[in-house]
Design a protein around this motif. Structure first.
Motif, PDB file in Angstrom:
ATOM      1  N   VAL A  43       0.894  25.039 -38.681  1.00 31.19           N
ATOM      2  CA  VAL A  43       2.161  24.751 -39.363  1.00 31.19           C
ATOM      3  C   VAL A  43       2.018  25.025 -40.848  1.00 31.19           C
ATOM      4  CG1 VAL A  43       3.926  23.023 -39.744  1.00 31.19           C
ATOM      5  CG2 VAL A  43       2.575  22.933 -37.700  1.00 31.19           C
ATOM      6  N   THR A  44       0.869  24.606 -41.405  1.00 27.95           N
ATOM      7  CA  THR A  44       0.635  24.839 -42.827  1.00 27.95           C
ATOM      8  C   THR A  44       0.708  26.328 -43.124  1.00 27.95           C
ATOM      9  OG1 THR A  44      -0.940  23.042 -42.611  1.00 27.95           O
ATOM     10  CG2 THR A  44      -0.877  24.175 -44.703  1.00 27.95           C
ATOM     11  N   ALA A  45       0.050  27.111 -42.271  1.00 22.40           N
ATOM     12  CA  ALA A  45       0.056  28.554 -42.477  1.00 22.40           C
ATOM     13  C   ALA A  45       1.452  29.119 -42.274  1.00 22.40           C
ATOM     14  CB  ALA A  45      -0.933  29.220 -41.532  1.00 22.40           C
ATOM     15  N   ALA A  46       2.220  28.529 -41.378  1.00 22.19           N
ATOM     16  CA  ALA A  46       3.559  29.051 -41.075  1.00 22.19           C
ATOM     17  C   ALA A  46       4.496  28.921 -42.267  1.00 22.19           C
ATOM     18  CB  ALA A  46       4.144  28.308 -39.876  1.00 22.19           C
ATOM     19  N   GLY A  47       4.198  27.990 -43.170  1.00 20.99           N
ATOM     20  CA  GLY A  47       5.042  27.842 -44.349  1.00 20.99           C
ATOM     21  C   GLY A  47       4.895  28.994 -45.329  1.00 20.99           C
ATOM     22  N   LEU A  48       3.755  29.679 -45.239  1.00 19.78           N
ATOM     23  CA  LEU A  48       3.459  30.736 -46.212  1.00 19.78           C
ATOM     24  C   LEU A  48       4.513  31.853 -46.246  1.00 19.78           C
ATOM     25  CD1 LEU A  48      -0.378  31.276 -46.357  1.00 19.78           C
ATOM     26  CD2 LEU A  48       1.178  31.651 -48.232  1.00 19.78           C
ATOM     27  N   PRO A  49       4.901  32.424 -45.097  1.00 22.15           N
ATOM     28  CA  PRO A  49       5.880  33.505 -45.144  1.00 22.15           C
ATOM     29  C   PRO A  49       7.185  33.085 -45.810  1.00 22.15           C
ATOM     30  CG  PRO A  49       4.921  33.362 -42.966  1.00 22.15           C
ATOM     31  CD  PRO A  49       4.392  32.205 -43.735  1.00 22.15           C
ATOM     32  N   VAL A  50       7.631  31.845 -45.533  1.00 23.69           N
ATOM     33  CA  VAL A  50       8.874  31.370 -46.144  1.00 23.69           C
ATOM     34  C   VAL A  50       8.713  31.322 -47.660  1.00 23.69           C
ATOM     35  CG1 VAL A  50      10.570  29.530 -46.185  1.00 23.69           C
ATOM     36  CG2 VAL A  50       9.279  29.972 -44.091  1.00 23.69           C
ATOM     37  N   ALA A  51       7.567  30.773 -48.090  1.00 22.01           N
ATOM     38  CA  ALA A  51       7.312  30.705 -49.527  1.00 22.01           C
ATOM     39  C   ALA A  51       7.197  32.100 -50.105  1.00 22.01           C
ATOM     40  CB  ALA A  51       6.028  29.921 -49.781  1.00 22.01           C
ATOM     41  N   PHE A  52       6.631  33.013 -49.295  1.00 21.26           N
ATOM     42  CA  PHE A  52       6.441  34.376 -49.787  1.00 21.26           C
ATOM     43  C   PHE A  52       7.778  35.060 -50.051  1.00 21.26           C
ATOM     44  CE2 PHE A  52       5.718  38.935 -49.241  1.00 21.26           C
ATOM     45  CZ  PHE A  52       4.763  39.118 -50.223  1.00 21.26           C
ATOM     46  N   ALA A  53       8.791  34.741 -49.241  1.00 27.54           N
ATOM     47  CA  ALA A  53      10.112  35.340 -49.442  1.00 27.54           C
ATOM     48  C   ALA A  53      10.616  35.025 -50.844  1.00 27.54           C
ATOM     49  CB  ALA A  53      11.081  34.821 -48.388  1.00 27.54           C
TER      50      ALA A  53
END
Lengths: 366, 407
Positions: A43-53
Motif C-alpha cells: 500500500v505504501t508503494a502504491a501511493g507513489l504513482p499518485v504522488a508522482f502525478a
C-alpha cells in the motif's frame, strides 16, 4: 559559473527529500497496516504513482517557465484574479498544515518525552525557530535543507539496519494482506500518497536551478528515496510487530525504535536517536511549509519579500496549531487537510499545465 | 546620542533574549529525586486481609473490580552498586539494602501506582522497570487489564520481562541472592542468561503483546517458582488462550518448544533409557525447524521438519560401550522416539487448551491466505481450529560427538 542560478539538481533532490520526510513518519505504518494488514508495504508503494502525478504536473509546467516561479507565471496563464485566489489557497493550505504539523509534533513530545512541559511551549519554540529561518532567501533556504538531509537519511538507515535482524518474515506474508478489500486498499493508497506532500517546493527552486530541465529528474529521485525510506520503515515495523499489533500502536515507528537493541541489550533505547532525527525532519518539513505559505501570500499580495509576512503569520499559525481539542481531533484534521492538499497540489499544476499547452505559452521557444 | 541609546537598547534586548537559552529543561528532575521502580510484583489481594481502599483515585467503592496487591521494588539513590562491589568491609554502603520494598493495594494497576505515589515522597518512574512478576491467579483472570496500563505508559519498555509465578508473586521481591545485590536485577540476569544459553526464548513483554495481538498465535510467558530461600526455578511456559493463562508446561517442554520454533542455541539435554545401552544423556546443541502448510480436504495440515544436532553427554551403564557409527545411529533412533514423545506432549497439552503458542496460525495465514480469509474471522476461530489441527512431525537427529571418552 552562473551565479544567478546556483542550485544543482542534487540539491533540489535533497530539499524535496527532507521536506517530505516529516511528522507522518511516526504513525503512518498504523494507517498502512489498517488498510492492508501484512500488505502494508505494498500500500505504501502504491501511493507513489499518485504522488508522482502531482510531481510530474508541477515539474512539467515549471520547466516551461524556467525564469519565473509558479506564482508569477500562473497570473499570465489564468489571469491575475484567479491566479491570486489559488495562490491564496496554497497559502491557506500550507499555513494550516504547518500549524497542524506543529500540533502533532507537540503531542508526541508531550506524550513521550516532556510530560510537564506545556504543549504550547514546545510548539512555540519550534515555530519561532522556523519563523526566523523563513526570513532568509531561497538559496539559504536550500542550503539549510542540504545541511540536514544527510543526518535525516543516514540515521534512518542506521535504525533500519539495526532493526532488520528482528524482522519475522511471516509477518509480511501474504504480500497483499489478509481480508484486504479494494475499498480499504484504495483508502490506504490515498493516505499513503498524502505522505509524499511537499513536492511543490520545486516551484520555488526552478528559477534558481543551474539546469531547470532536470527538475523532473531531481523530483523523481527524491520521491524514490522517500518511497524507499517509507517502505523500509513499514517493513521493519510490521515485520517486527505483525500487522495486528501495529494497528494498536499510536506511534508504531517510535515503538520500533524503542524495541531494537544492538548486542542483546548493550545498546538500547534507540528512540532517543530517533526522536532527535525526527525533530530535525519536522523542522525541515515545517520550514518548507512555512516558507511556501509566506511566499504564496507574498506573491498574492505583491509584497517585495516575505520577511515581514513571516513574522506576521506566526500568531496565526500558532493559533491553527491550538485548534484541535484532543489527539484524535488533531489526527482527523491533519488527514483531512492532507487530502485537501493532495487534491489542490495535484489539480492546480495540472490546470496550469493544460492552460500552458492550450495557450501555447513557454517551453517551446527555450 | 539617540543613535547610541538605540544601540545600547538593542544590545540589552539581544542579551535578555539570550537568557532564554540558559533556562534548561522544563521537565528537569534530578535522579536522586526520582523513585525508580525496578521491579513490580502483582498479586490478587487475599480475601481475608483486604484493606479498605485508600481512596486516592475514587471516593466510593462501586467499581466492582477485584483488588490487587502491588509490591514495588524501588531503587534507593546512591545505594545501588554501579560497578563491581569493593568488598563487605570496604564501603559503608555494603550492609545497607540497595532497594526499598513497598506494598500497596488498589483496584487497578494505575490505582495502586497512585496509592504508591501517595505514600512515598519522590515521584515514581517506571523508566527503569525491568521485571514484572504476576501471580498465576492474576494471569488466569485479568491480565488484559494490567496490560492496558503498561501499553499506554510510555515509560514502560517493550524489553521488560513479564513472568508468571507459581504462588504469590510478592515473595520474589525479597529474595536476597548472593550473586547480585539487587533482587530484580538478579531475576533479570537470570532470564537474560537463560536466553543466551538456549534455556528460554527471548520472550519480552513486547513479544508477548505482539503474539497475543496476532490472530494466529497465542502468547506465552516464563513460569517461575521459588525453590529454597534464594533459588528461582524456571518451571516452564505459561501458555495463554483468549487472553488468559490456561496452563503451564514442565521445563523439558520449553526445550521441545524451542526446537519446534528452531531457536538456537540448544540448551537442554535429554535423559532416556536405551534398550541396549542403558541410561543415556543427549545434549542438544543446535536446533533447526521448517514448517510446511498444506490444505488437505479443506483443512490445514502442518508438517514439521525438525533437525537436532546433538552430542552424547553421559552414558551411565558402561557394560555396552558406544563406539561406532552403527551404535550412534541406534541411539539416534531411540532418541528420536523419545523426543517425538516430548514434542507430542506439548502439542497435545496446548491443543487441548486451544493455545497456539507455536504460531502455526500465522503460518497458515501467511502461506494459505485463501483458506484463512474464508474461514478465520476472529482470533477465537483459529483457537478452535487449532485444537483439531493435524500436525505431522518429522524429526532428524544427528549425534556428532561423544566427548573425551573413547568407549
Amino acid at each position: 559559473m552562473n551565479n544567478n542560478r546556483p542550485i544543482t539538481t542534487l540539491q533540489v533532490t535533497a530539499v524535496i527529500t527532507s521536506t517530505i520526510i516529516g511528522v507522518g513518519i511516526l504513525s503512518f505504518p498504523r494507517y498502512m497496516a489498517d488498510a492492508a494488514g501484512s500488505g502494508a508495504p505494498l500500500v505504501t508503494a502504491a501511493g507513489l504513482p499518485v504522488a508522482f502525478a502531482g510531481l510530474w504536473f508541477t515539474a512539467a509546467v515549471c520547466r516551461r517557465f524556467p525564469q519565473e516561479t509558479l506564482f508569477v507565471f500562473s497570473r499570465r496563464l489564468l489571469g491575475r484574479g484567479f491566479a491570486d485566489i489559488l495562490s491564496f489557497c496554497i497559502f491557506l493550505f500550507f499555513a494550516f498544515s504547518t500549524g497542524l504539523t506543529m500540533r502533532q509534533f507537540g503531542e508526541v513530545c508531550v506524550t513521550v518525552i516532556f510530560k510537564k512541559t506545556p504543549v504550547e511551549a514546545v510548539i512555540l519554540m519550534m515555530l519561532l525557530l522556523a519563523a526566523l529561518s523563513v526570513r532568509r532567501n531561497v538559496i539559504k533556504f536550500t542550503y539549510i535543507h542540504i545541511f540536514y538531509a544527510p543526518f535525516i537519511l543516514s540515521s534512518i538507515f542506521i535504525i533500519v539496519l539495526v532493526a532488520l535482524k528482528d524482522i519475522d518474515g511471516l509477518n509480511l506474508l501474504p504480500l497483499t494482506g489478509n481480508h484486504t478489500t479494494a475499498a480499504s486498499f484504495f483508502r490506504g493508497m490515498v493516505t499513503s500518497s498524502t505522505l509524499y506532500q511537499g513536492t511543490i517546493v520545486l516551484a520555488l527552486l526552478v528559477p534558481l536551478m543551474k539546469n531547470p530541465r532536470k527538475v523532473l529528474k531531481a523530483g523523481t529521485a527524491a520521491l524514490l528515496i522517500v518511497g524507499i525510506v517509507y517502505i523500509l520503515i513499514v517493513l521493519i515495523t510490521v515485520g517486527m510487530f505483525g500487522a495486528y499489533e501495529t494497528r494498536l500502536l499510536l506511534y508504531p515507528t517510535l515503538e520500533t525504535a524503542r524495541s531494537i537493541s544492538i548486542g542483546e541489550g548493550v545498546l538500547e533505547r534507540f528512540d532517543a536517536i530517533f526522536i532527535i532525527v525526527w525533530v530535525i525532519s519536522i523542522f525541515t518539513t515545517i520550514f518548507t511549509n512555512y516558507y511556501l505559505a509566506a511566499y504564496a501570500l507574498r506573491e498574492a499580495t505583491r509584497f517585495r519579500d516575505q520577511r515581514l509576512l513571516a513574522s506576521f503569520l506566526l500568531p496565526f499559525i500558532f493559533t491553527a496549531s491550538l485548534l484541535p481539542k484532543n489527539v484524535f481531533q488533531s489526527y482527523c484534521l491533519a488527514s483531512v487537510t492532507a487530502i485537501v492538499g493532495l487534491i489542490l497540489l495535484t489539480l492546480y499544476p495540472l490546470l496550469l499545465w493544460l492552460t500552458a499547452i492550450l495557450r501555447n505559452q513557454g517551453g517551446a521557444s527555450s | 546620542m539617540i543613535f547610541r541609546f538605540r544601540r545600547q537598547l538593542s544590545l540589552w534586548l539581544a542579551l535578555s533574549m539570550l537568557s532564554i537559552v540558559l533556562t534548561g529543561c522544563w521537565d528537569q528532575l534530578e535522579i536522586e529525586d526520582r523513585a525508580l521502580v525496578l521491579g513490580l510484583a502483582i498479586d490478587q489481594a487475599p480475601e481475608d486481609s483486604q484493606p479498605k481502599s485508600d481512596q486516592v483515585t475514587h471516593i466510593k467503592d462501586n467499581l466492582n473490580l477485584p483488588m490487587i496487591r502491588v509490591t514495588a521494588q524501588i531503587a534507593v539513590p546512591g545505594r545501588v552498586p554501579l560497578g563491581p562491589s569493593n568488598g563487605e568491609s570496604g564501603g559503608s554502603g555494603g550492609s545497607q539494602n540497595p532497594v526499598w520494598v513497598v506494598q500497596v493495594y488498589g483496584y487497578t494497576l494505575d490505582d495502586a501506582m497512585n496509592n504508591l505515589e501517595q505514600q512515598i515522597s519522590d515521584p515514581r518512574y517506571l523508566i527503569h522497570l525491568r521485571v514484572l512478576i504476576i501471580s498465576e491467579e492474576i494471569a488466569r483472570t485479568n491480565l488484559g487489564d494490567l496490560n492496558d496500563y503498561l501499553r499506554r505508559n510510555p515509560e514502560v519498555r517493550r524489553r521488560t520481562w513479564m513472568l508468571v509465578s507459581e504462588g504469590e508473586a510478592s515473595q520474589f521481591m525479597d529474595v536476597n541472592p548472593p550473586l547480585q545485590r539487587v533482587p530484580t536485577l538478579y531475576i533479570l540476569s537470570m532470564m537474560e542468561k537463560a536466553v543466551e544459553s538456549g534455556k528460554f526464548p527471548a520472550d519480552y513483554i513486547g513479544v508477548f503483546w505482539s503474539s497475543e495481538s496476532k490472530w494466529g498465535e497465542n502468547g506465552f510467558l516464563p513460569y517461575i517458582s521459588r525453590r529454597n530461600k534464594e533459588n528461582i526455578l524456571i518451571k516452564g511456559l505459561a501458555y495463554f488462550s483468549d487472553g488468559k493463562m490456561v496452563g503451564a508446561t514442565v521445563p523439558i517442554e520449553i526445550g521441545a518448544f524451542m526446537a519446534m520454533r528452531g531457536i538456537d542455541p540448544g540448551g537442554y539435554s535429554i535423559l532416556f533409557k536405551s534398550e541396549t545401552y542403558g541410561p543415556v544423556m543427549i545434549m542438544v546443541n543446535k536446533r533447526f525447524s521448517r514448517i510446511k502448510v498444506h490444505i488437505v480436504d479443506g483443512k490445514p495440515q502442518i508438517t514439521y521438519h525438525i533437525a537436532l544436532d546433538t552430542g552424547l553427554d553421559e552414558h551411565v551403564n558402561t557394560n555396552v560401550s558406544v563406539n561406532s557409527t552403527q551404535k550412534l545411529e541406534d541411539l539416534e533412533g531411540e532418541f528420536r522416539k523419545g523426543a517425538l514423545k516430548i514434542f507430542q506432549s506439548v502439542i497435545d497439552k496446548t491443543r487441548q487448551k486451544q493455545s497456539d503458542i507455536f504460531g502455526l496460525g500465522e503460518h497458515v495465514r501467511a502461506h494459505a491466505p485463501a483458506f484463512w480469509n474464508s474461514r478465520i474471522h476472529s482470533k477465537s476461530d483459529w483457537e478452535q481450529l487449532y485444537s483439531s489441527l493435524t500436525i505431522h512431525l518429522d524429526v532428524d537427529v544427528a549425534i556428532r560427538r561423544v566427548g573425551l571418552k573413547e568407549r
